[in-house]
Motif scaffolding. Structure first.
Motif, PDB file in Angstrom:
ATOM      1  N   GLU A 230      30.402   2.530 -56.547  1.00 51.33           N
ATOM      2  CA  GLU A 230      30.363   1.069 -56.385  1.00 51.33           C
ATOM      3  C   GLU A 230      30.059   0.365 -57.707  1.00 51.33           C
ATOM      4  O   GLU A 230      30.876  -0.463 -58.159  1.00 51.33           O
ATOM      5  N   PRO A 231      28.908   0.633 -58.364  1.00 54.79           N
ATOM      6  CA  PRO A 231      28.685  -0.023 -59.662  1.00 54.79           C
ATOM      7  C   PRO A 231      29.711   0.375 -60.706  1.00 54.79           C
ATOM      8  O   PRO A 231      30.061  -0.430 -61.572  1.00 54.79           O
ATOM      9  N   ALA A 232      30.227   1.613 -60.637  1.00 57.04           N
ATOM     10  CA  ALA A 232      31.252   2.048 -61.598  1.00 57.04           C
ATOM     11  C   ALA A 232      32.527   1.235 -61.427  1.00 57.04           C
ATOM     12  O   ALA A 232      33.187   0.862 -62.410  1.00 57.04           O
ATOM     13  N   ILE A 250      38.603   5.168 -58.960  1.00 54.53           N
ATOM     14  CA  ILE A 250      37.215   4.696 -58.895  1.00 54.53           C
ATOM     15  C   ILE A 250      37.149   3.293 -58.307  1.00 54.53           C
ATOM     16  O   ILE A 250      36.334   3.002 -57.412  1.00 54.53           O
ATOM     17  N   VAL A 251      37.998   2.400 -58.789  1.00 55.03           N
ATOM     18  CA  VAL A 251      37.963   1.009 -58.330  1.00 55.03           C
ATOM     19  C   VAL A 251      38.399   0.920 -56.868  1.00 55.03           C
ATOM     20  O   VAL A 251      37.781   0.206 -56.066  1.00 55.03           O
ATOM     21  N   LYS A 252      39.431   1.654 -56.518  1.00 59.79           N
ATOM     22  CA  LYS A 252      39.917   1.630 -55.138  1.00 59.79           C
ATOM     23  C   LYS A 252      38.819   2.070 -54.168  1.00 59.79           C
ATOM     24  O   LYS A 252      38.568   1.431 -53.144  1.00 59.79           O
ATOM     25  N   GLU A 253      38.127   3.166 -54.517  1.00 57.89           N
ATOM     26  CA  GLU A 253      37.075   3.686 -53.650  1.00 57.89           C
ATOM     27  C   GLU A 253      35.849   2.773 -53.674  1.00 57.89           C
ATOM     28  O   GLU A 253      35.236   2.502 -52.624  1.00 57.89           O
ATOM     29  N   GLY A 254      35.469   2.301 -54.844  1.00 63.41           N
ATOM     30  CA  GLY A 254      34.306   1.421 -54.950  1.00 63.41           C
ATOM     31  C   GLY A 254      34.494   0.134 -54.166  1.00 63.41           C
ATOM     32  O   GLY A 254      33.569  -0.335 -53.482  1.00 63.41           O
ATOM     33  N   LEU A 255      35.682  -0.456 -54.247  1.00 61.90           N
ATOM     34  CA  LEU A 255      35.959  -1.684 -53.499  1.00 61.90           C
ATOM     35  C   LEU A 255      35.946  -1.430 -51.994  1.00 61.90           C
ATOM     36  O   LEU A 255      35.540  -2.296 -51.210  1.00 61.90           O
ATOM     37  N   ARG A 256      36.409  -0.265 -51.594  1.00 58.38           N
ATOM     38  CA  ARG A 256      36.396   0.080 -50.169  1.00 58.38           C
ATOM     39  C   ARG A 256      34.966   0.145 -49.628  1.00 58.38           C
ATOM     40  O   ARG A 256      34.691  -0.261 -48.495  1.00 58.38           O
ATOM     41  N   ARG A 257      34.042   0.616 -50.468  1.00 61.32           N
ATOM     42  CA  ARG A 257      32.657   0.792 -50.041  1.00 61.32           C
ATOM     43  C   ARG A 257      31.831  -0.498 -50.127  1.00 61.32           C
ATOM     44  O   ARG A 257      30.837  -0.649 -49.406  1.00 61.32           O
ATOM     45  N   LEU A 258      32.210  -1.417 -51.014  1.00 66.35           N
ATOM     46  CA  LEU A 258      31.356  -2.582 -51.286  1.00 66.35           C
ATOM     47  C   LEU A 258      31.026  -3.447 -50.062  1.00 66.35           C
ATOM     48  O   LEU A 258      29.885  -3.908 -49.933  1.00 66.35           O
ATOM     49  N   PRO A 259      31.970  -3.725 -49.151  1.00 65.27           N
ATOM     50  CA  PRO A 259      31.613  -4.591 -48.016  1.00 65.27           C
ATOM     51  C   PRO A 259      30.492  -4.033 -47.145  1.00 65.27           C
ATOM     52  O   PRO A 259      29.805  -4.789 -46.457  1.00 65.27           O
ATOM     53  N   GLN A 264      21.072  -3.526 -51.874  1.00 65.66           N
ATOM     54  CA  GLN A 264      20.667  -4.867 -51.444  1.00 65.66           C
ATOM     55  C   GLN A 264      21.144  -5.945 -52.413  1.00 65.66           C
ATOM     56  O   GLN A 264      21.482  -7.058 -52.009  1.00 65.66           O
ATOM     57  N   GLY A 265      21.175  -5.624 -53.707  1.00 69.49           N
ATOM     58  CA  GLY A 265      21.604  -6.599 -54.707  1.00 69.49           C
ATOM     59  C   GLY A 265      23.061  -6.972 -54.562  1.00 69.49           C
ATOM     60  O   GLY A 265      23.423  -8.165 -54.541  1.00 69.49           O
ATOM     61  N   PHE A 266      23.924  -5.970 -54.462  1.00 69.19           N
ATOM     62  CA  PHE A 266      25.351  -6.241 -54.275  1.00 69.19           C
ATOM     63  C   PHE A 266      25.576  -6.995 -52.970  1.00 69.19           C
ATOM     64  O   PHE A 266      26.366  -7.939 -52.899  1.00 69.19           O
ATOM     65  N   ARG A 267      24.860  -6.573 -51.911  1.00 65.48           N
ATOM     66  CA  ARG A 267      25.035  -7.213 -50.612  1.00 65.48           C
ATOM     67  C   ARG A 267      24.652  -8.695 -50.690  1.00 65.48           C
ATOM     68  O   ARG A 267      25.365  -9.567 -50.180  1.00 65.48           O
ATOM     69  N   ALA A 268      23.530  -8.987 -51.352  1.00 66.22           N
ATOM     70  CA  ALA A 268      23.071 -10.372 -51.474  1.00 66.22           C
ATOM     71  C   ALA A 268      24.034 -11.202 -52.308  1.00 66.22           C
ATOM     72  O   ALA A 268      24.304 -12.371 -51.993  1.00 66.22           O
ATOM     73  N   LEU A 269      24.581 -10.613 -53.374  1.00 66.34           N
ATOM     74  CA  LEU A 269      25.514 -11.347 -54.231  1.00 66.34           C
ATOM     75  C   LEU A 269      26.814 -11.646 -53.497  1.00 66.34           C
ATOM     76  O   LEU A 269      27.402 -12.726 -53.648  1.00 66.34           O
TER      77      LEU A 269
END
Length: 570
Positions: A230-232, A250-259, A264-269
């Motif tokens: 996710e941060p990567a 990396i981006v495809k998988e990270g974006l899939r996981r982000l929602p 907590q930081g990513f979720r709040a942002l």
């Protein structure tokens, strides 16, 4: 005036389409992104994190892991020195989280953009020595800090560099001489003799690879390793890496996981920007979430963004995220003011004839120089540097065009500079104020850009008639995502179209809606975002126009319809 060119790469598009169950147009688009061979096409469409290259391919990785394992086991004091942009903050977060998981005695310091400047400086080494630091690990910096690393070594510290920037060099009578700092280990895929296959990973991915190798050494579950995707992913998009091969996966998988992120930081942002419950795209990272993280290091301290990513308290994360969103709004207003001032200087001082633009904005906040340089590059399609007044002399950033390697050109001016570093497409520098005019003059004297290279190219994937458009094809385009540098959104084109029922909308009159009709009576709804009045005036003078476009499914009041988004016209 733009130059429109059609990409003409060849392959058996029918066979590719049949093999993977995709429209031949999709197959052609994949080939246009330099993906060749059935295995590479399969990886492009369906690649997973299991296919990423091993971290052990990176030169000095084994050496770094052996050193750090001893340091962790000995409870030696470790300090991570990061950077204040999105790549540096996420890289610092990855290292800090990873080392804490391993039980290391670790802290961090992200340089203050104004007080410390970029990367390692002498005062940071002195502070580390005062604090009893045994080992320094850099992330997203360090490759150009030979003198500072030597200083740390003389004070008895161990230094490990993780970076992805260009290796400094000097040209001598005997050829090019690479300047690699004499750290205990240097992990940078760009260094000579490094067998790692992807030379274009960001600093956060380099940091992730170090933690990956350490986690394997300590026998930590692979699922924990992969959570760092996710941060990567955020860093890869935010630092504008090519979205090809490993980076794309990396981006495809990270974006899939982000929602559904656990962070907590990513979720709040995500919530603070009104994106909760939505699919997160590379656009959201590059133009919504990423700028909030960057705003922290631009107008305040990047420690705030790091604190957001590290917090496990939802309420605290919500407050921090809200503050960063507000900070980014201030940054936008200041950027717009700086852009207007820069354009006024270019036009009033006759700089528009220069092939390389150098603009001095002494009152501009130095953190905005790179953004404003990017705006100038977009408007004038020229390499652009924006310099601001610093505590000592001037500091600035540059943004380039494809035909101009910014880092290589700065090397030719190194005698005029105090410090510099970066990539072919972007760079940072500092110099004495009295050298600014000489710097501008030198850059233009040694510039080899031709008139043709200074004409922006509009690269068309397929000259496709609107009659071929369908909902099925448009939906299939999603298999090409994520879009970004090195994997651009597809662009189609058609000549001889009639514009019907043109209407202008938007508070700033920047949206034009219409119907496009070809000579056979086929039509499609279309929209143009930009200078809508200029578009309308142009259309009124022409019976037929040519357009480049991208098809999408428009959703309005619950109803879905096919429409073409116009990008260019003549």
């Amino acid at each position: 005036m733009e130059k429109w060119v059609v990409t003409a790469k060849k392959a058996d598009f029918q066979k590719i389409g049949q093999t993977f169950g995709i429209d031949p147009v999709i197959a052609r688009l994949i080939r246009n992104r330099d993906v060749e061979g059935m295995e590479n096409i399969r990886s492009y469409l369906y690649g997973t994190l299991e296919e990423l290259p091993s971290p052990w391919f990176l030169k000095d990785m084994k050496k770094a892991v052996e050193i750090l394992k001893d340091k962790i086991d000995q409870k030696a004091r470790i300090r991570i020195i990061g950077d204040y942009d999105i790549d540096g903050v996420t890289a610092t977060y990855i290292l800090l989280t990873g080392f804490r998981r391993l039980g290391a005695r670790v802290d961090t310091y992200i340089p203050d953009r104004i007080k410390d400047g970029y990367g390692m400086h002498s005062q940071l080494i002195e502070k580390a020595a005062e604090d009893g630091i045994d080992t320094i690990i850099t992330c997203d910096n360090g490759i150009a800090a030979s003198a500072e690393i030597q200083q740390a070594k003389e004070k008895g510290m161990t230094v490990i560099v993780t970076d992805h920037h260009e290796i400094p060099y000097r040209d001598t009578d005997k050829g090019r001489e690479w300047i690699v700092p004499e750290a205990d280990a240097v992990i940078n895929p760009k260094q000579s003799g490094c067998p790692y296959p992807n030379k274009n990973i960001c600093g956060a991915v380099v940091a992730w690879k170090l933690i990956w190798a350490l986690y394997e050494t300590y026998g930590i579950d692979r699922n924990e390793i992969l959570e760092f995707s996710e941060p990567a992913a955020v860093a890869t998009v935010g630092d504008v890496m090519d979205l090809q091969g490993e980076n794309r996966i990396i981006v495809k998988e990270g974006l899939r996981r982000l929602p559904t992120t656990k962070n907590q930081g990513f979720r709040a942002l995500i919530e603070a920007n009104g994106l909760g419950g939505e699919r997160i795209t590379a656009y959201h990272v590059g133009f919504v979430l990423g700028p909030c993280i960057n705003a922290s290091g631009r107008l305040d301290t990047a420690a705030r963004a790091l604190r957001l990513l590290c917090t496990e308290d939802a309420d605290r994360a919500a407050k921090e995220a809200g503050d960063l969103v507000a900070l980014n709004q201030s940054r936008k207003a200041m950027t717009e003011k700086g852009r207007e001032e820069a354009e006024h200087i270019i036009e009033s001082q006759g700089l528009s004839s220069d092939r390389v633009l150098v603009v001095y904005l002494p009152e501009c906040h130095e953190s905005l120089a790179g953004i404003i340089a990017g705006r100038l590059r977009e408007k004038y399609y020229k390499p652009s540097f924006v310099l601001t007044k610093a505590e000592k002399g001037a500091k600035g950033s540059g943004r380039s065009i494809e035909a101009y390697s910014m880092y290589d050109e700065l090397v030719k001016c190194s005698d005029l500079l105090e410090q510099f570093g970066g990539h072919p497409m972007a760079a940072g520098l500092s110099l004495a104020e009295e050298n600014i005019d000489a710097f501008r003059k030198r850059l233009n004297e040694v510039c080899t850009l031709t008139e043709e290279e200074l004409v922006p190219k509009v690269v068309i994937d397929v000259p496709m008639p609107i009659s071929y458009l369908s909902r099925t094809l448009t939906e299939q385009l999603s298999v090409l995502e994520p879009f970004g540098k090195g994997n651009s959104k597809p662009l189609f084109a058609q000549k001889g179209l009639r514009v019907l029922n043109l209407r202008i909308f938007g508070k700033n009159q920047n949206v034009a809606k219409m119907c496009l009709m070809d000579g056979q009576g086929n039509s499609v709804d279309a929209v143009y975002f930009g200078a809508a009045k200029e578009f309308e005036q142009y259309v009124q003078q022409k019976e037929l126009i040519s357009v480049t476009y991208y098809p999408e499914i428009n959703v309005y009041q619950g109803r879905e319809s096919l429409q073409a988004v116009i990008r260019n016209y003549f």
